[in-house]
Each structure stands twice: as C-alpha cells, then as structure tokens.
Design an enzyme around this catalytic site. Structure first.
Site, PDB file in Angstrom:
ATOM      1  N   HIS A  14      47.357  25.059  94.385  1.00 17.56           N
ATOM      2  CA  HIS A  14      47.746  23.713  93.941  1.00 17.56           C
ATOM      3  C   HIS A  14      46.998  23.326  92.676  1.00 17.56           C
ATOM      4  CE1 HIS A  14      49.076  19.486  94.590  1.00 17.56           C
ATOM      5  NE2 HIS A  14      47.926  19.224  93.972  1.00 17.56           N
ATOM      6  N   GLU A  15      45.677  23.510  92.692  1.00 18.59           N
ATOM      7  CA  GLU A  15      44.888  23.106  91.528  1.00 18.59           C
ATOM      8  C   GLU A  15      45.178  24.012  90.323  1.00 18.59           C
ATOM      9  OE1 GLU A  15      43.922  20.366  94.103  1.00 18.59           O
ATOM     10  OE2 GLU A  15      43.650  20.271  91.944  1.00 18.59           O
ATOM     11  N   HIS A  66      48.300  22.917  88.607  1.00 17.93           N
ATOM     12  CA  HIS A  66      48.064  21.753  87.744  1.00 17.93           C
ATOM     13  C   HIS A  66      47.670  22.148  86.318  1.00 17.93           C
ATOM     14  CE1 HIS A  66      48.592  18.122  89.984  1.00 17.93           C
ATOM     15  NE2 HIS A  66      47.757  18.465  90.954  1.00 17.93           N
TER      16      HIS A  66
END
Length: 878
Positions: free
Chosen positions: A383-384, A387
């Site tokens: 997820h990070e 980003h």
C-alpha cells in the site's frame, strides 16, 4: 469478542443498564473536570539562548489545530522552494517539557499583486522578525513587513507588507519559529520506547493531512508543491532521516557551548508539504539495493538483531520492481527508508523516501510460520509503495478526491501482496478484506459519496474524517470493478498515461477519466454503453450502491439503492441509478458482459425455461460493487446446485444473502447442504451474512429461533472437528492455509458460543495448559476464543490468571488486547462488575446478558490526581 451465551431476565438487564448509565455520567463528570484542569496552559519550555538563525521569541502564531481545517489559501503566491532547518531540543534521558525551533526561507512566485503574504501556521511561535526579500531579480531588495496578523481559526499567519509583491516576480519569505514537541503522534512528536532493556526516546513526524503547518510555516495544501532543502540539528547520539539522502554531517555548538550534530539532506523532488518527513532516532537498520534504490529498514536495535525486519527488507525491493514494471514508470528517488515506530497513530505513512510504520505492521518474527502474518505485512508495505506513484508522484488537487491517493493505493496493495505471496487468491482475499466490509458500511443514510465537490470540503470541515473506509475500500472496490470491465491491460495502460501526464503535479478524478477514455477510444475490443465519466461518476458522485433484482421468468433486472428508500425530494441528478457492469453465467457457462443503465431493463438472454437445471448467476467475477437479489424460482434452483457445485457456492454466498432481501426460512433452506461444506472462505460468508453480531435480537421474534442454534451446530460439526484435529495434533500443518488462519477464529468462536461441549472443553484444556506453564503459547489462530471461554467456563482462578498475564511487562499489545477482552467473558457477576484501573485507562466491562454484548467505556486520564483524590487510592484492581 466476549462470551455470548449468558442470560438474565430483562428486568435485571434494565436495572443493570440504569446503573451503568449512572456510572457513565459520574465518569463523564470526572473526565470533564480533568479536561478543564488539563487545559490550563503549562509554562513555556525553557530553551537555550537562540542562535543567529533563531532569533528571540516574539509573536505567537496560533494554537494547534483541533481539527484538520479545509480552509483554502489565496492564490496570489505559489511556493517554489523551501530551505528548512529544524532543531528539536532533545537530549537522551532529558525530562520534558520538550520543544523545537527552526527557520524556513520560502521562495515564492507572485501570481497577482498583493500587499500581504498569507501562509499556514498553527501552534507555532515566531522567533524574530519576519523578512521578505525580493524581488530576487534586484540584488539586496527587501519588502518591509509592517506586522504579523494571526487568524487562529483559519490556522494562517498573514505578513502585512508596507510595499507590494508584484505579479511575475520571485520573493523569499523568511520566518523563524518555535513549537512544542508533544507526545501526541501528530505533527512533529516525541515518543518513548524500551530497547534492549533501556528506556529511549525518538522524534518522528506525521504531517498528513494538515499537520505540516504545526511544524513549520508553509503553504500547506496538496497542490502547492515545491522542492525542499532540509537541515536537521540534533543530539550527536541520534541519526537524522528525511525524504532525501543525507549529503553532509557536521557539528556545531550552541550558545552554551554544547555540541550538536547538523545533518543536511539533498534537494528533494517537487512534492506536497504533507509528504515532508523527519525521524531522529537511535535505531539500527538492515539494507539492500534494488535497481539503484538503496532500501533501509530501521527499527529498535533489539528487533533488528532478532531478524524481525528481515522479511520487510526482502519484499520491499521486489514490490518496487513489480510496480515499476507494471506501471512502466521508474521510482524517481535514489533511496527509501522504512522506519518501524514503536508507537505511531497513523498505522503507516507513505512519505516520499521516508515511510513510517507502526512496528507491528512491519515486523515478522522468524518463529511465526503463518502465511497470514506475512500477507498482512506484504499488504501494508505494498500500500505504501503504491503511494509512491499514486499520491506522491501524482497528487490529488484537493482532499475531496483523496480516493485517487488512497483508493488506488488500496487496490495496488493487493496486486503487490499477491505478487509476493502467490499462494493467496486475489479474488477471494480482495472481496473478503475490501469489498464485503465496505458494502456493509455503505448502506447507511448520511454516508458521503466517494468524491465530493471542492466547495463541500472547506471551512471547518474535518479532513481527518475523509480517511475512512469509503475513501480506502470503496475507492479500491470501484477501481477493481473498473479494471474488470476495461480489462487489466487497458486499465494499466490508462494509468500509465495518467501518471506520465501529471508527474510531479496534481490531478482530479476527471483527469483520470479523460486518460481512461483516451485509451478506450484508441481500441475496439472493449465497448462501453456510455462515456467513462458518465459510468464512473455514477459510482463516485453518489453515496451508497445498488442491489439488483433478477426475475428469471421475464429476464428483467431492476436496480434500487441497497437498504435505503429513495428520497422523493432529492435533487440528485443520478436519481439512485448506476451504470452497472454485470458479469454472469448461465448453467455454468460464462456469458458476455451486460450493462444495466436504467432503473429496470429486460435481458431476453436471461429468461429461463421450465427446466430446473436452467439457472442464472450474476456478478460471477465478484468485482461488481453491488449486491444481487434473486426471485424464488432462481433461489430454488440454486439451492439444488449448492450441494454439488463449489464455484456456485462461492459466488452465491457473497451476494445479497441478507435479512430484508431474503426470507429467513429461505435462507436456512439454502444452508441445508452446509454439513458437506469444507471451505472456510464459504463458511465465513455464511456466518457473516446469516449470523450477524446482533443475531439474537434480530431473530428472537421468529419461530425458528429456538431451533436455530441446534440447526447451525449440526451443520458446523464436520468442519469444526476437521480443524479441531489440527489444533490438537498439528497446528503447524495450517501454516500455508491463509483462509484457515484468517477465518478459523470465527468458526471456533461460533462453535463455542453455540455451546458445543468439545469446543468448551478444548478451550479449558488449552487455557489450563497455559496456566500450568506461562511460557506455553496458545495457538494464535484461536487464542482470543480460548482465552475468552477459558475464563467463561472457569472460576476466579482463571480470571485472576488472565489479570496477572495482562499486567506482565513483556506482554505484547496484541496479547493485552486479547486478555482485556477475556476479562469480560466471566460468568460471575462479581467478576463482571470489577473496575480495572491500569495505565491511564478506566475500563468498565459488563455483559448485558439479554443481548449477549460486552459494554466497555474507556477514558484516558494520563495522570491520576483527581482520581486519587476522588477514590483515595492509586491505580489498582478494585
């Protein structure tokens, strides 16, 4: 999950409720009194005499933000570059209060003549007079500052000028500042932890959405991107980290002759203020390089030594490479630091080049063999990393389109996790973890739409409230649906075009729709019934989702908003109508995608014959963001299929199998076959949809209620005994069975709640084994249930042991959460009514036995003066 099978009369329950309300009122009064005392302003921290770059204290710039304000800055100045120095005045072992000081020089481009410079600042004090240099084309030019006007509510500082800043010219705003270094996990904060038996401190930052303004004066809006040169002054025993690599480390002395280290970092890429990041710590790290990207995982020395961050290190580089190859865009930074913080409120944060994580989200113990733990870390890391493209490289224009950051990252987190752990089933894990939970939340009145107008997100609107399941999970769900009807090939091609167009810039959702439309128009394979914008706005610009009702006799599909009556006075242009892609199968054969773009539409292909073997199933790919309701004819035919076709089971039980759309008698008819169901994924769907948390109160007026527990238990016995065999004999055999690791707890807890004697006995056995040897580990997969029912069927001896283990200093947060829940599972009322005083929490547990729920209130008190005064004792078991 408290003990759910305990009962008293309604009158007793009502009396208990009244007593609990009275106690709640008393505790609220105490909390209010305590809050007033806490609001008294403590003395300002005493700082060393300021250096020339940090002149003496003058004007306060406003209080710290109580909410994340959505108020916008005027557009007459555009920031281009920040030269920022931060100096946290913290030494190891130092007692508080703590503070930091700094200097920021902001190069701005003037877009429109103005006699004032307005920028964000909150909770800071200025140090020395502000200066405005420029225009920069004129050597030595200065614009005199008449004064500093404050707007605390708007969280801005206004530099009122005696001259004017001229359009087309560049200027530098110079401001010194000072702030408090709190332990509140927002802005720039200090946190304490224990490492190798020693008490330590670290400093870190969390600036999203609008906490950058609490650390340094800035233009704190996502579209106001700029480059940064950052300098951190810190104690020599610490290392300083920021977004970019350190390029120089030197020493300096303060006015008292004390030595400090100065770490200077390379110039950053153009980025938003909320992505700037700072960590000052005494951590160790492990490192590897992937395609020229130096990756370092930082953590407590003890954790690094024990290998707890090795898994995160091993997967980060490959996920980076996977995303680079998939999106055809290289990661633009030369280094990436991932820091495991012992205490971090955000869970994880994607700061460019310096990602921060709650350490439980990044650490994997080599002794833990279970796939589910690895999968969780892979999902969070993915997820990070997602980003870095969606949010960092291309950022939403304004917070109303936050889903472009979080929804897309939440979609790609599963692609990255499946790449790392290919044994996982993408369809099942995504539907279970993302789509199903948000469908359960997205049917409430008042739930907002995914994308709001910019005008709505302004003023005192709390931006923090946007960081919810609608933004993350609904955003990911409609992304998954979009990828499904476009095909992944076209979808990724469109995303690459979008990312390249808006790199180092900002976009809104219409920009994304435009690039998808361009890709759709350039090919002939995928045909859409309307423009991409028309289709997708129907999903992002109105709240809720549809339920489709299929009539097999006529082939008619109709849509309405799920569990929500249409508002006749609504001016919503969508009129509760969505443009819906429908994947479907007939008699086991997949059919071409269909579209429902009206309230009701006849599909002749879906009319069935009189044969009981002629049936239709909708949303077979599970990537439609809607539920399905079937008529009685189709339900009867599907009930027969459920006994023989596992594929039909999986798809059917994930649809509109909800009270309100299907009669309880029909629902139970469809579950007759379950005694032969051996897939936990399907059992979880059944328990989730047929056995809600408020099952007893939901069903108590039905005639079937007295027989329901017996009915369910009879069908659960085979799968329960199958897995209880693993628990007793070889739990390690489940180490690669992800769904067993995720769902076994719910199955086991339901069996115990239904009163299955073997389940209660097994809980007692394992709990007793733990009591005999506190070093014994109850299998993690069922630890919460075992602890609960070990206490529930035991005596005060079992309760006291749980309390003793709860207070052990070496207990993990996960263990204390489990034990805290277990303490409320006791049957004895004198145990239930105990008040637990511990570590600043007042916790009252009571089981209201008429509905089987645990009621708990928690009040954070930080210190005990008033409580000690009121109760005449220190925190203790009472």
């Amino acid at each position: 999950m408290g003990a759910r099978g305990l009962y008293v009369g309604r009158r007793a329950a009502a009396l208990l409720a009244a007593l609990l309300l009275a106690l709640l009122a008393a505790l609220l009064a105490l909390a209010a009194l305590y809050g007033r005392c806490r609001q008294e302003e403590p003395p300002s921290p005493r700082l060393p005499r300021p250096s020339p770059t940090a002149p003496s204290l003058t004007t306060p710039l406003g209080p710290a933000p109580s909410t994340a304000s959505g108020r916008r800055l005027p557009r007459n100045l555009l920031p281009l570059h920040y030269d920022l120095e931060l100096w946290p005045r913290v030494r190891p072992g130092q007692a508080g209060p703590f503070a930091f000081s700094g200097q920021v020089n902001i190069t701005v481009h003037c877009l429109q003549d103005t006699d004032a410079a307005v920028l964000h600042s909150s909770g800071l004090r200025s140090r020395g007079a502000a200066v405005v240099r420029g225009p920069l084309s004129e050597a030595g030019a200065v614009v005199e500052v008449a004064g500093l006007r404050l707007d605390a509510a708007g969280e801005v500082a206004v530099l009122e000028l005696r001259g004017r800043l001229r359009a087309g010219r560049r200027y530098v705003l110079q401001l010194g500042f000072q702030g408090r270094l709190e332990e509140d996990l927002d802005g720039l904060f200090l946190t304490r932890y224990t490492d190798q038996g020693l008490s330590s401190m670290l400093i870190a930052s969390q600036l999203e959405p609008t906490y950058a303004r609490t650390v340094y004066p800035c233009f704190d809006e996502p579209a106001m991107k700029a480059t940064f040169n950052i300098r951190i002054v810190h104690d020599p025993s610490y290392v300083a980290l920021s977004n970019m690599p350190a390029i120089d480390v030197s020493e300096m002395k303060d006015e008292n002759g004390s030595l400090w280290t100065v770490t200077k970092f390379n110039t950053s890429l153009k980025m938003s203020t909320y992505l700037t990041a700072f960590v000052i710590c005494a951590f160790d790290y492990v490192t590897r390089t992937e395609r020229g990207n130096e990756i370092r995982i930082w953590a407590r020395k003890e954790a690094v030594k024990n290998g707890y961050v090795d898994y995160a290190l091993n997967i980060t580089g490959p996920i980076f490479s996977f995303l680079e190859d998939l999106l055809n865009i290289s990661y633009p930074l030369p280094k990436t630091d991932l820091v495991a913080l012992p205490d971090f409120g955000a869970g994880a944060m994607e700061n460019w080049g310096l990602m921060t994580f709650q350490e439980s989200s990044l650490m994997y113990q080599p002794s833990d063999k279970f796939t589910s733990r690895k999968a969780m870390i892979a999902i969070i890391v993915s997820h990070e990393l997602g980003h870095q493209w969606f949010g960092n490289l291309v950022t939403m224009n304004w917070w109303n389109d936050l889903w472009l950051n979080e929804g897309l990252a939440s979609y790609f987190e599963y692609l990255g996790a499946i790449f790392i752990e290919p044994k996982l089933s993408l369809d099942k894990i995504f539907y279970d973890h993302v789509v199903q939970p948000v469908l359960r939340e997205d049917n409430e009145r008042g739930v907002r739409s995914l994308s709001e107008t910019e005008e709505k997100i302004k003023g005192s609107f709390s931006l923090i409230s946007l960081f919810d399941s609608i933004t993350y999970s609904k955003g990911a769900s409609i992304t998954w649906m979009l990828s499904g009807f476009l095909t992944e090939k076209l979808f990724i091609r469109a995303l690459t075009s979008y990312l390249k167009e808006f790199s180092f810039s900002n976009a809104n959702q219409d920009d994304l729709w435009t690039h998808i439309q361009m890709v759709v128009d350039a090919q002939n394979e995928v045909q859409l019934p309307a423009s991409v914008k028309q289709i997708m706005d129907s999903w992002t610009c109105q709240n809720g989702f549809p339920v489709l009702t299929l009539n097999l006799t006529t082939g008619t599909i109709s849509q309405e908003q799920f569990l929500n009556k249409k508002n006749e006075n609504s001016t919503d242009s969508y009129n509760n109508t969505w443009i819906i892609p429908i994947s479907w199968m007939r008699n086991g054969s997949s059919q071409p995608l269909m579209w429902l773009d009206k309230t009701s539409k006849v599909f002749p292909e879906m009319q069935v014959s009189e044969s009981e073997y002629d049936w239709v199933l909708l949303n077979v790919n599970l990537n439609g963001y809607y539920r399905v309701n079937y008529d009685q004819l189709n339900l009867k035919r599907l009930a027969r299929l459920l006994e023989n076709d596992p594929k039909v089971r999986s798809h059917f039980f994930s649809q509109a199998y909800k009270f309100g759309y299907i009669q309880i008698e029909t629902a139970l008819e469809l579950t007759k076959y379950l005694a032969r169901e051996d897939e936990l994924f399907i059992w979880n769907m059944v328990l989730l949809n047929l056995v809600p948390e408020n099952l007893e109160s939901t069903l108590k007026n039905y005639e079937v209620y007295p027989l329901l527990k017996k009915y369910l238990l009879k069908r659960m016995l085979p799968i329960y005994h199958y897995y209880s065999g693993f628990i007793r004999e070889n739990i390690d055999a489940l180490e690669d069975d992800y769904f067993a690791q995720v769902y076994l707890e719910k199955l086991f807890a339901t069996a115990c709640w239904l009163g299955l004697q073997d389940c209660l006995n097994l809980s007692s056995e394992l709990y007793a084994k733990w009591m005999d040897n506190p070093e014994y580990k109850i299998p993690l997969l069922i630890r919460r249930t075992v602890c609960c029912y070990g206490v529930a069927v035991g005596t005060d001896k079992e309760w006291n042991f749980a309390w003793e283990m709860y207070n052990r200093t070496d207990s993990t947060k996960e263990d204390t959460d489990i034990l805290l829940s277990a303490l409320s599972c006791a049957k004895e009322s004198w145990l239930l009514y105990r008040v637990v005083w511990w570590r600043g929490f007042i916790i009252l547990y009571a089981v209201t036995k008429d509905i089987g729920h645990r009621i708990a209130w928690e009040f954070v008190t930080e210190n005990w003066p008033l409580l000690n005064e009121r109760y005449g004792k220190q925190p203790a078991l009472g």
